[in-house]
Write a protein that holds these residues in place. Sequence first.
Motif, PDB file in Angstrom:
ATOM      1  N   ILE A 156       8.887   3.389  -6.135  1.00  0.00           N
ATOM      2  CA  ILE A 156       7.729   2.832  -6.825  1.00  0.00           C
ATOM      3  C   ILE A 156       7.330   1.495  -6.204  1.00  0.00           C
ATOM      4  CG2 ILE A 156       6.871   1.992  -9.044  1.00  0.00           C
ATOM      5  CD1 ILE A 156       8.759   4.012 -10.381  1.00  0.00           C
ATOM      6  N   ALA A 157       8.332   0.720  -5.772  1.00  0.00           N
ATOM      7  CA  ALA A 157       8.070  -0.603  -5.196  1.00  0.00           C
ATOM      8  C   ALA A 157       7.266  -0.525  -3.907  1.00  0.00           C
ATOM      9  CB  ALA A 157       9.388  -1.325  -4.953  1.00  0.00           C
ATOM     10  N   ARG A 158       7.197   0.644  -3.298  1.00  0.00           N
ATOM     11  CA  ARG A 158       6.380   0.780  -2.091  1.00  0.00           C
ATOM     12  C   ARG A 158       4.897   0.622  -2.395  1.00  0.00           C
ATOM     13  NH1 ARG A 158      10.122   5.789  -0.340  1.00  0.00           N
ATOM     14  NH2 ARG A 158      11.847   4.544   0.514  1.00  0.00           N
ATOM     15  N   SER A 159       4.544   0.655  -3.670  1.00  0.00           N
ATOM     16  CA  SER A 159       3.144   0.426  -4.053  1.00  0.00           C
ATOM     17  C   SER A 159       2.887  -1.029  -4.421  1.00  0.00           C
ATOM     18  CB  SER A 159       2.758   1.333  -5.232  1.00  0.00           C
ATOM     19  OG  SER A 159       3.467   0.978  -6.401  1.00  0.00           O
ATOM     20  N   THR A 160       3.939  -1.871  -4.334  1.00  0.00           N
ATOM     21  CA  THR A 160       3.796  -3.312  -4.605  1.00  0.00           C
ATOM     22  C   THR A 160       4.507  -4.103  -3.499  1.00  0.00           C
ATOM     23  OG1 THR A 160       5.793  -3.305  -5.994  1.00  0.00           O
ATOM     24  CG2 THR A 160       3.672  -2.995  -7.116  1.00  0.00           C
ATOM     25  N   PRO A 176      -1.618  -7.637  -2.161  1.00  0.00           N
ATOM     26  CA  PRO A 176      -2.138  -8.320  -3.354  1.00  0.00           C
ATOM     27  C   PRO A 176      -1.278  -8.076  -4.593  1.00  0.00           C
ATOM     28  CG  PRO A 176      -3.892  -7.147  -2.201  1.00  0.00           C
ATOM     29  CD  PRO A 176      -2.602  -6.699  -1.593  1.00  0.00           C
ATOM     30  N   TYR A 177      -0.367  -7.095  -4.498  1.00  0.00           N
ATOM     31  CA  TYR A 177       0.430  -6.704  -5.660  1.00  0.00           C
ATOM     32  C   TYR A 177       1.875  -7.180  -5.569  1.00  0.00           C
ATOM     33  CZ  TYR A 177      -3.547  -3.539  -5.287  1.00  0.00           C
ATOM     34  OH  TYR A 177      -4.805  -3.030  -5.126  1.00  0.00           O
ATOM     35  N   PRO A 221       9.157  -7.937  -7.844  1.00  0.00           N
ATOM     36  CA  PRO A 221      10.419  -8.226  -8.538  1.00  0.00           C
ATOM     37  C   PRO A 221      10.522  -7.555  -9.909  1.00  0.00           C
ATOM     38  CG  PRO A 221       9.429 -10.237  -7.667  1.00  0.00           C
ATOM     39  CD  PRO A 221       8.403  -9.168  -7.557  1.00  0.00           C
ATOM     40  N   LYS A 222       9.411  -7.411 -10.594  1.00  0.00           N
ATOM     41  CA  LYS A 222       9.445  -6.744 -11.901  1.00  0.00           C
ATOM     42  C   LYS A 222       9.889  -5.295 -11.736  1.00  0.00           C
ATOM     43  CE  LYS A 222       5.520  -9.517 -13.589  1.00  0.00           C
ATOM     44  NZ  LYS A 222       4.911  -9.941 -12.307  1.00  0.00           N
ATOM     45  N   VAL A 223       9.310  -4.621 -10.742  1.00  0.00           N
ATOM     46  CA  VAL A 223       9.656  -3.221 -10.508  1.00  0.00           C
ATOM     47  C   VAL A 223      11.127  -3.090 -10.101  1.00  0.00           C
ATOM     48  CG1 VAL A 223       9.223  -1.238  -9.008  1.00  0.00           C
ATOM     49  CG2 VAL A 223       7.294  -2.544  -9.943  1.00  0.00           C
ATOM     50  N   PHE A 253      -0.947  -2.398  -8.636  1.00  0.00           N
ATOM     51  CA  PHE A 253      -0.180  -1.655  -7.643  1.00  0.00           C
ATOM     52  C   PHE A 253      -1.160  -0.829  -6.829  1.00  0.00           C
ATOM     53  CE2 PHE A 253      -0.736   1.303 -11.085  1.00  0.00           C
ATOM     54  CZ  PHE A 253      -0.749   2.564 -10.522  1.00  0.00           C
ATOM     55  N   ALA A 254      -0.710  -0.274  -5.724  1.00  0.00           N
ATOM     56  CA  ALA A 254      -1.580   0.526  -4.861  1.00  0.00           C
ATOM     57  C   ALA A 254      -1.457   1.990  -5.266  1.00  0.00           C
ATOM     58  CB  ALA A 254      -1.200   0.335  -3.403  1.00  0.00           C
TER      59      ALA A 254
END
Length: 219
Positions: free
Chosen positions: A60-64, A69-70, A75-77, A169-170
């Motif tokens: 999921i972190a690959r989208s932030t 910009p995300y 760190p939250k993810v 996120f993206a």
Amino acid sequence: MDIARIATTRHTCKAYDPSRKVPAEQVEQLKTLLRYAPSSVNSQPWHFFIAETDAAKARIARSTPEGSPYAANLPKVKNASHVVVLCARTDVDDAHVAALLAQEEKDGRFPTPEGKEMQNKGRNFYVGLHRSDPQDMQAWTQKQVYLALGTLLLGAATLGIDATPIEGFAPRALDEELGLAEKGLKSVVLVALGYRSAEDFNAQLPKSRLAAESVISAL
């Protein structure tokens, strides 16, 4: 239970303690809230992916990613106990409508054949209003996902679980990572769940909302 107190004390968590995990039995309660969230004509045009392992959260972190910009949400993810990806169906097709009707019949919602036929006709009518325009269908299904989002956020607060709704996120990157297009789904919003860390500055700030008389009126 004082729901107003929960509403006025819950907050959007800004930093998580990675060492604390939401108990499995509470995760199951949150899953139930998602499944039983309300939706227009009981359409349930959604799917929810729940990540709890570091490997799953890394996907999921690959989208932030860093430098995007995300990045502030990265760190939250990564530090949250669980992250939920709330997805909308890209179409409410005949197969999905048939599955809904079959489940309702199995669950005993139709005491008479006429009741089943009325439900089927009514739902197909309203679904049909959105089918002719893909953009309208997308807007309609995403509205239902946000009903589930609200249910999840209030439920988490009731259980003493911190949460962060994340629109930053993206979605294209996440849709590709999870193969959502092939599943007829589109990511809409994320929710990080867990327990705040000492760096969660938002927990120390008073909540602020417009005055009741400016947003609520009697008719």
